[in-house]
Every structure is written in structure tokens, then in C-alpha cells.
Enzyme design. Structure first.
Site, PDB file in Angstrom:
ATOM      1  CG  ASN A  21      -1.344   1.105   1.503  1.00 42.62           C
ATOM      2  OD1 ASN A  21      -2.252   1.741   0.555  1.00 42.62           O
ATOM      3  ND2 ASN A  21      -2.250   1.256   2.685  1.00 42.62           N
ATOM      4  CD1 TRP A  22       3.424   0.696  -3.239  1.00 43.08           C
ATOM      5  CD2 TRP A  22       3.447   2.595  -5.268  1.00 43.08           C
ATOM      6  NE1 TRP A  22       3.313   0.397  -4.567  1.00 43.08           N
ATOM      7  CE2 TRP A  22       3.595   1.617  -5.186  1.00 43.08           C
ATOM      8  CE3 TRP A  22       2.816   3.508  -5.682  1.00 43.08           C
ATOM      9  CZ2 TRP A  22       4.213   0.985  -6.713  1.00 43.08           C
ATOM     10  CZ3 TRP A  22       4.214   2.945  -7.278  1.00 43.08           C
ATOM     11  CH2 TRP A  22       4.114   2.143  -7.002  1.00 43.08           C
ATOM     12  CE  LYS A  23      -0.191   3.133   4.721  1.00 41.07           C
ATOM     13  NZ  LYS A  23      -0.087   2.986   6.018  1.00 41.07           N
ATOM     14  CD  GLU A  56      -2.727   5.769   7.239  1.00 42.28           C
ATOM     15  OE1 GLU A  56      -2.812   5.476   5.303  1.00 42.28           O
ATOM     16  OE2 GLU A  56      -1.612   4.874   7.832  1.00 42.28           O
ATOM     17  CG  HIS A  82      -5.498   1.986   5.505  1.00 47.11           C
ATOM     18  ND1 HIS A  82      -4.862   2.884   6.316  1.00 47.11           N
ATOM     19  CD2 HIS A  82      -4.875   0.983   5.426  1.00 47.11           C
ATOM     20  CE1 HIS A  82      -3.813   2.735   6.242  1.00 47.11           C
ATOM     21  NE2 HIS A  82      -3.314   1.436   6.300  1.00 47.11           N
ATOM     22  CB  SER A 113       5.692  -1.135  12.293  1.00 45.48           C
ATOM     23  OG  SER A 113       5.258   0.040  12.093  1.00 45.48           O
ATOM     24  CD  GLU A 135      -2.898  -2.407   7.380  1.00 40.84           C
ATOM     25  OE1 GLU A 135      -1.896  -2.470   6.671  1.00 40.84           O
ATOM     26  OE2 GLU A 135      -3.953  -1.426   7.358  1.00 40.84           O
ATOM     27  N   GLY A 157       3.629  -0.964   4.532  1.00 45.28           N
ATOM     28  CA  GLY A 157       3.022  -0.072   4.073  1.00 45.28           C
ATOM     29  C   GLY A 157       4.565   1.040   3.489  1.00 45.28           C
ATOM     30  N   GLY A 158       5.344   1.965   5.019  1.00 41.95           N
ATOM     31  CA  GLY A 158       6.403   2.363   4.364  1.00 41.95           C
ATOM     32  C   GLY A 158       7.567   1.268   3.877  1.00 41.95           C
ATOM     33  N   GLY A 206       3.084   2.340  10.158  1.00 42.42           N
ATOM     34  CA  GLY A 206       4.065   3.399  10.829  1.00 42.42           C
ATOM     35  C   GLY A 206       4.547   3.942  12.246  1.00 42.42           C
TER      36      GLY A 206
HETATM   37  P1  13P Z   1       3.121   0.789   7.493  1.00 41.46           P
HETATM   38  O1  13P Z   1       3.951  -0.618   7.410  1.00 41.46           O
HETATM   39  O2  13P Z   1       4.384   1.966   7.418  1.00 41.46           O
HETATM   40  O3  13P Z   1       3.542   0.410   8.778  1.00 41.46           O
HETATM   41  O4  13P Z   1       1.818   0.371   7.314  1.00 41.46           O
HETATM   42  C1  13P Z   1       1.210  -0.361   7.523  1.00 41.46           C
HETATM   43  C2  13P Z   1      -0.055   0.094   6.487  1.00 41.46           C
HETATM   44  O5  13P Z   1      -0.863   0.645   7.017  1.00 41.46           O
HETATM   45  C3  13P Z   1      -0.672  -0.834   5.210  1.00 41.46           C
HETATM   46  O6  13P Z   1      -1.471  -0.579   4.914  1.00 41.46           O
END
Ligand code: 13P
Length: 254
Positions: A9-11, A100, A98, A216, A170, A237-238, A176
Site C-alpha cells: 500500500n503506497w498510500k 486512515e 483502511h 510496521s 492492521e 506500507g512504508g 507507521g
Molecule cells: P506501515 O507498514 O508503514 O506500518 O503501514 C501499514 C499499513 O497501513 C498498510 O496498509
């Protein structure tokens, strides 16, 4: 047998050129290094999807996903992207719910239920996200929270549709933050999610649903997480923003 999936997920990251470059690097490393039967889903921002589809031709285990879709089929909804549009540029998955989007865009379980319906109606697999906040974990309410997120957005589905849903656990406190859930904490919740699904839909269906862990995930903790019996992959994510770390996580699947 349930599918193993690692989704990136590149956000809201990567310009157009950066995105193309990243996918080229991922394809190269994937082709050289990944030998296991794992589906790799790339979920970039919408603007990348059309360009990435042809890059993935001939790579059946590399698939495209979107990060969101509208809960409406079409019409006067300025700024929205429909599920049919996503399907038309080659998306097979769409991330729904998600944390967010729940937190910053006020998406509720009822609202998300409509997105799940419309994704499935357009033959995409929803990657439906659940997860508790730190406060909910600390006050012991986390099982209730997860159960209602599942029940209120998914449990109206008939069995044949539920089979196509992927669930991602999640925990919000792990996203993050560098503070991942331990493999024992994650496994415990994944087993709970599978049980809740089994209570509603039966063991056979529940055993065949892929449940991904996100929060993470990094190359050095992926393998241990993915070895847990109820963890079928990850939502990253990251660490999905660099080909090297993303592919090293993918290689954590046996
Ligand atoms: P991180 O891997 O950056 O913690 O993000 C997880 C995430 O929200 C994937 O959708």
C-alpha cells in the site's frame, strides 16, 4: 487452499515517474529472487494504475490493487473513482476500510459495507481492513471492535461473495510507528478473526479466507509473522516504497 498474499500500500507517495521506476525494480527483483507461490499486489495511488497494467503482463502472480473506491456506481460525485473504473484499468483488488480512511475521512462500517458490495459486483477482491486503536487495546475492548468491524461491513454477504474477501488485520497502534504487534499478538487476533468468520460461515469457508497482517512489517520481522498458522501474508506500507525491502518481505513467505 488459501492464497498467500503480500500487498504493498503506497498510500499518498510516489510521483508518476517514481512509481514506474519502483515497479520496474520490483519486477526485476521478483523475477530473479521470488520462488514461492505468493501473490504480490501493488496498490499505488490511482494515477499510476493505467500505466502499470501493461508492465505486469506475463506476470500472473503480480497483480494490481487500488487503495479505495467510491461506494456509488457512477454519477455526480466530484473527485471520486468508481469500482468499474478501477476494474477497467486492470485492478483485481481494492483496499477498503483502511484505518486512515476511517480516521481522517470518517468512513463507517455501514459506509464500508457498500464499498465491499460494489467492489465484489465489479469482480474485484476487497482487502477489508480491521484494527483497534491503542486506547481500545489498552481498555481491553479490542476483540469487540474487531468483531463489529467484521460483522457490520461483511456479514451481510452471501457465502459465494464472502469467499472472495481478503481480510487485513492492521492494529492502528502498529501502523507507521515501528512498533509491530508481536507474532503471538498477531496470531491470536488472526485466529479470533478466523473463528468469528467460521461461526458465521462455517469452517470450510473460514479456512480458505486469506487474513493479512499489517503494521510496521519489515524484512526482519516478516518471516516470523508469516510463519504463524493464521497469517497468510501482509499489507505493507512504508517498506513497500522500496523494491529491496518490499521483495525481502515477499521472500518471508515460504
Ligand atoms: P506501515 O507498514 O508503514 O506500518 O503501514 C501499514 C499499513 O497501513 C498498510 O496498509
Amino acid at each position: 487452499m488459501r492464497k498467500k498474499i503480500v500487498a504493498g500500500n503506497w498510500k499518498m507517495n510516489k510521483t508518476f515517474d517514481e512509481g514506474v521506476q519502483l515497479v520496474k525494480e520490483i519486477i526485476e527483483l521478483y523475477s530473479k529472487e521470488v520462488t514461492s507461490q505468493v501473490y504480490v499486489v501493488l496498490a499505488p495511488p490511482f494515477i499510476h494504475l493505467y500505466k502499470l497494467q501493461p508492465l505486469l503482463f506475463g506476470m500472473p502472480m503480480l497483480e494490481l490493487g487500488a487503495q479505495n473506491c467510491s461506494n456509488m456506481p457512477n454519477g455526480a460525485y466530484t473527485g471520486e473513482i468508481s469500482a468499474a473504473m478501477l476494474k477497467s484499468v486492470g485492478c483485481d483488488y481494492v483496499i477498503i476500510g483502511h484505518s486512515e480512511r476511517r480516521a481522517y475521512f470518517n468512513e463507517t462500517n455501514d459506509w464500508l459495507a457498500k464499498k465491499v458490495d460494489i467492489a465484489l459486483a465489479n469482480l474485484m477482491q476487497p482487502i477489508y481492513c480491521v484494527g483497534e486503536t491503542l486506547e481500545e487495546r489498552n481498555n481491553g475492548k479490542f476483540y469487540e471492535v474487531i468483531e463489529s468491524q467484521l460483522r457490520d461491513a461483511l456479514f451481510h454477504l452471501p457465502e459465494e461473495q464472502m469467499r472472495h474477501v481478503v481480510v487485513a488485520y492492521e492494529p492502528v497502534w502498529a501502523i507507521g510507528t515501528g512498533q509491530t504487534a508481536t507474532s503471538a499478538q498477531a496470531q491470536e487476533m488472526h485466529a479470533f478473526i478466523r473463528k468469528i468468520i467460521a461461526d458465521k460461515y462455517g469452517d470450510e469457508l473460514s479456512e480458505n479466507i486469506s487474513i493479512l497482517y499489517g503494521g510496521s512489517v519489515k524484512p526482519d520481522n516478516a518471516k516470523e509473522l508469516f510463519e504463524q498458522p493464521d497469517i497468510d501474508g501482509g499489507l505493507i506500507g512504508g517498506a513497500a516504497l522500496q523494491a529491496r525491502s518490499f521483495i525481502d518481505i515477499v521472500k518471508g513467505i515460504k
